[in-house]
Design an enzyme around this catalytic site. Structure first.
Site, PDB file in Angstrom:
ATOM      1  N   GLU A   1     -16.292  -1.146   1.390  1.00  0.00           N
ATOM      2  CA  GLU A   1     -14.874  -0.914   1.117  1.00  0.00           C
ATOM      3  C   GLU A   1     -14.698   0.551   0.740  1.00  0.00           C
ATOM      4  O   GLU A   1     -15.589   1.156   0.155  1.00  0.00           O
ATOM      5  CB  GLU A   1     -14.405  -1.797  -0.056  1.00  0.00           C
TER       6      GLU A   1
ATOM      7  N   HIS B   1      -7.296   0.674  -1.209  1.00  0.00           N
ATOM      8  CA  HIS B   1      -8.653   0.297  -0.823  1.00  0.00           C
ATOM      9  C   HIS B   1      -8.606  -0.539   0.443  1.00  0.00           C
ATOM     10  O   HIS B   1      -7.535  -0.976   0.863  1.00  0.00           O
ATOM     11  CB  HIS B   1      -9.424  -0.370  -1.968  1.00  0.00           C
TER      12      HIS B   1
ATOM     13  N   HIS C   1     -10.268  -3.598   3.110  1.00  0.00           N
ATOM     14  CA  HIS C   1     -10.951  -4.893   3.175  1.00  0.00           C
ATOM     15  C   HIS C   1     -11.468  -5.108   4.591  1.00  0.00           C
ATOM     16  O   HIS C   1     -10.723  -4.907   5.540  1.00  0.00           O
ATOM     17  CB  HIS C   1      -9.948  -6.042   2.920  1.00  0.00           C
TER      18      HIS C   1
ATOM     19  N   ASP D   1      -9.272  -8.219  -7.373  1.00  0.00           N
ATOM     20  CA  ASP D   1      -8.172  -7.248  -7.250  1.00  0.00           C
ATOM     21  C   ASP D   1      -7.039  -7.613  -8.208  1.00  0.00           C
ATOM     22  O   ASP D   1      -6.511  -6.756  -8.923  1.00  0.00           O
ATOM     23  CB  ASP D   1      -7.607  -7.230  -5.822  1.00  0.00           C
TER      24      ASP D   1
HETATM   25 ZN   LIG Z   1      -9.798  -5.848  -2.600  1.00  0.00          ZN
END
Ligand SMILES: [Zn+2]
Length: 136
Positions: free
Chosen positions: A28, A85, A87, A97
């Site tokens: 990530e 961010h 995924h 999260d």
């Molecule tokens: Zn995440």
């Protein structure tokens, strides 16, 4: 404080974030979004951060790097209006999260490297979706 309803980025900024996400694969990626605004937040600068987890399912940022980012934002008279961010899955917040969104109630912009979609969320009482708008 007015509730945030949208985050506004240029197509160039979205391209930059998508490229960062692809370059970071399989992990990530993460970045801070600096800018201004409350109801409609506008991104003026992207600060790429290092994913200290080096993980494909999570990210974290070193405290030292966090402090530097907040310092820089203050010097530029900008705010950290969002956290980006990526995924390698659907662009919806994971359980982890959501936990961090709750203590960090800024816009969370998530990019999916599997379907190329950007989605944004904020935590106020519960997770709420925020519109991602492209500045002309
Ligand atoms: Zn995440």
């Amino acid at each position: 404080m007015e509730a945030t309803t949208s985050i506004i980025l240029t197509s160039g900024q979205l391209d930059q974030l998508a490229a960062l996400a692809r370059q970071s694969l399989p992990n990530e990626s993460c970045a801070f979004l600096l800018g201004k605004g409350e109801k409609e937040t506008t991104v003026t600068e992207i600060l790429t951060m290092r994913n200290a987890d080096e993980s494909i399912i999570s990210f974290s940022i070193e405290p030292k790097e966090l402090l530097q980012a907040y310092d820089l934002a203050e010097k530029k008279k900008l705010q950290v209006i969002g956290i980006f961010h990526s995924h390698p899955a659907r662009p919806s917040p994971s359980g982890t999260d959501i936990k961090f969104m709750e203590i960090n109630p800024v816009v969370w912009l998530i990019y999916s490297t599997t379907n190329g979609q950007f989605k944004a969320y904020i935590y106020d009482n519960d997770v709420r979706e925020v519109a991602v708008k492209i500045k002309e």
